[in-house]
Design a protein around this motif. Structure first.
Motif, mmCIF file in Angstrom:
data_model
loop_
_atom_site.group_PDB
_atom_site.id
_atom_site.type_symbol
_atom_site.label_atom_id
_atom_site.label_comp_id
_atom_site.label_asym_id
_atom_site.label_seq_id
_atom_site.Cartn_x
_atom_site.Cartn_y
_atom_site.Cartn_z
ATOM 1 N N SER A 279 -55.204 -5.995 -70.549
ATOM 2 C CA SER A 279 -54.998 -4.553 -70.498
ATOM 3 C C SER A 279 -54.414 -4.092 -69.168
ATOM 4 O O SER A 279 -54.238 -2.901 -68.957
ATOM 5 C CB SER A 279 -56.328 -3.826 -70.738
ATOM 6 N N VAL A 280 -54.132 -5.013 -68.293
ATOM 7 C CA VAL A 280 -53.565 -4.647 -66.998
ATOM 8 C C VAL A 280 -52.150 -4.125 -67.225
ATOM 9 O O VAL A 280 -51.316 -4.817 -67.806
ATOM 10 C CB VAL A 280 -53.542 -5.864 -66.038
ATOM 11 N N PRO A 281 -51.889 -2.880 -66.790
ATOM 12 C CA PRO A 281 -50.553 -2.329 -67.043
ATOM 13 C C PRO A 281 -49.496 -2.985 -66.169
ATOM 14 O O PRO A 281 -49.780 -3.428 -65.059
ATOM 15 C CB PRO A 281 -50.709 -0.851 -66.653
ATOM 16 N N GLY A 282 -48.308 -3.032 -66.699
ATOM 17 C CA GLY A 282 -47.177 -3.506 -65.919
ATOM 18 C C GLY A 282 -46.743 -2.422 -64.946
ATOM 19 O O GLY A 282 -47.249 -1.296 -64.967
ATOM 20 N N PHE A 283 -45.800 -2.731 -64.114
ATOM 21 C CA PHE A 283 -45.345 -1.784 -63.108
ATOM 22 C C PHE A 283 -44.823 -0.503 -63.736
ATOM 23 O O PHE A 283 -45.150 0.594 -63.297
ATOM 24 C CB PHE A 283 -44.272 -2.419 -62.221
ATOM 25 N N TRP A 284 -43.991 -0.626 -64.770
ATOM 26 C CA TRP A 284 -43.364 0.560 -65.352
ATOM 27 C C TRP A 284 -44.391 1.440 -66.047
ATOM 28 O O TRP A 284 -44.311 2.673 -65.981
ATOM 29 C CB TRP A 284 -42.240 0.163 -66.295
ATOM 30 N N GLU A 285 -45.385 0.845 -66.712
ATOM 31 C CA GLU A 285 -46.440 1.638 -67.348
ATOM 32 C C GLU A 285 -47.246 2.388 -66.284
ATOM 33 O O GLU A 285 -47.598 3.554 -66.453
ATOM 34 C CB GLU A 285 -47.379 0.757 -68.183
ATOM 35 N N PHE A 286 -47.552 1.690 -65.193
ATOM 36 C CA PHE A 286 -48.287 2.317 -64.101
ATOM 37 C C PHE A 286 -47.483 3.470 -63.504
ATOM 38 O O PHE A 286 -48.002 4.553 -63.262
ATOM 39 C CB PHE A 286 -48.612 1.273 -63.025
ATOM 40 N N LYS A 287 -46.198 3.243 -63.287
ATOM 41 C CA LYS A 287 -45.319 4.267 -62.719
ATOM 42 C C LYS A 287 -45.257 5.483 -63.633
ATOM 43 O O LYS A 287 -45.369 6.628 -63.185
ATOM 44 C CB LYS A 287 -43.930 3.692 -62.497
ATOM 45 N N ASP A 288 -45.086 5.255 -64.935
ATOM 46 C CA ASP A 288 -45.009 6.363 -65.890
ATOM 47 C C ASP A 288 -46.315 7.151 -65.942
ATOM 48 O O ASP A 288 -46.320 8.382 -66.001
ATOM 49 C CB ASP A 288 -44.658 5.862 -67.294
ATOM 50 N N LYS A 289 -47.430 6.454 -65.925
ATOM 51 C CA LYS A 289 -48.730 7.124 -65.950
ATOM 52 C C LYS A 289 -48.924 7.965 -64.691
ATOM 53 O O LYS A 289 -49.373 9.104 -64.745
ATOM 54 C CB LYS A 289 -49.864 6.097 -66.074
ATOM 55 N N TYR A 290 -48.546 7.412 -63.552
ATOM 56 C CA TYR A 290 -48.661 8.135 -62.278
ATOM 57 C C TYR A 290 -47.781 9.370 -62.281
ATOM 58 O O TYR A 290 -48.166 10.439 -61.832
ATOM 59 C CB TYR A 290 -48.320 7.208 -61.114
ATOM 60 N N LYS A 291 -46.585 9.229 -62.823
ATOM 61 C CA LYS A 291 -45.631 10.338 -62.861
ATOM 62 C C LYS A 291 -46.181 11.464 -63.744
ATOM 63 O O LYS A 291 -46.068 12.638 -63.400
ATOM 64 C CB LYS A 291 -44.301 9.837 -63.401
ATOM 65 N N LYS A 292 -46.797 11.115 -64.880
ATOM 66 C CA LYS A 292 -47.376 12.125 -65.783
ATOM 67 C C LYS A 292 -48.540 12.848 -65.096
ATOM 68 O O LYS A 292 -48.715 14.050 -65.267
ATOM 69 C CB LYS A 292 -47.868 11.473 -67.066
ATOM 70 N N GLU A 293 -49.355 12.115 -64.343
ATOM 71 C CA GLU A 293 -50.494 12.728 -63.667
ATOM 72 C C GLU A 293 -50.048 13.660 -62.548
ATOM 73 O O GLU A 293 -50.734 14.627 -62.239
ATOM 74 C CB GLU A 293 -51.423 11.657 -63.108
ATOM 75 N N GLU A 294 -48.892 13.365 -61.948
ATOM 76 C CA GLU A 294 -48.359 14.215 -60.893
ATOM 77 C C GLU A 294 -47.900 15.559 -61.430
ATOM 78 O O GLU A 294 -47.996 16.566 -60.762
ATOM 79 C CB GLU A 294 -47.184 13.525 -60.196
ATOM 80 N N SER A 295 -47.390 15.552 -62.654
ATOM 81 C CA SER A 295 -46.822 16.784 -63.256
ATOM 82 C C SER A 295 -47.871 17.777 -63.638
ATOM 83 O O SER A 295 -48.967 17.644 -63.784
ATOM 84 C CB SER A 295 -46.026 16.445 -64.490
#
Length: 79
Positions: A63-79
């Motif tokens: 279940s460890v996210p890849g870099f792009w999944e982590f980046k996308d999740k972080y970007k959504k939380e920032e918005s």
């Protein structure tokens, strides 16, 4: 030094690696013990180590996210 992902993966296959994992967290556990009642130190230390072992065995390595999944999740939380 081995990264945490690799250590947990190895610990699931080899119980001896759990000792390495516990030793890695030993300084943090000892630091936390200074904040507790001296009568409870040994019990609490043991409980924390048990929780560490349980967490290592229960952790889903797939279940460890890849870099792009982590980046996308972080970007959504920032918005």
């Amino acid at each position: 030094m081995t990264d945490m992902y690799t250590m947990v993966k190895r610990a699931k296959a080899d119980p001896e690696v759990l000792n390495e994992l516990i030793q890695l967290f030993e300084p943090k556990v000892n630091k936390l013990m200074k904040r507790t009642n001296p009568n409870d130190m040994a019990d609490l230390s043991q409980e924390l180590k048990i929780m560490l072992i349980q967490s290592a065995y229960q952790y889903d390595l797939n279940s460890v996210p890849g870099f792009w999944e982590f980046k996308d999740k972080y970007k959504k939380e920032e918005s």
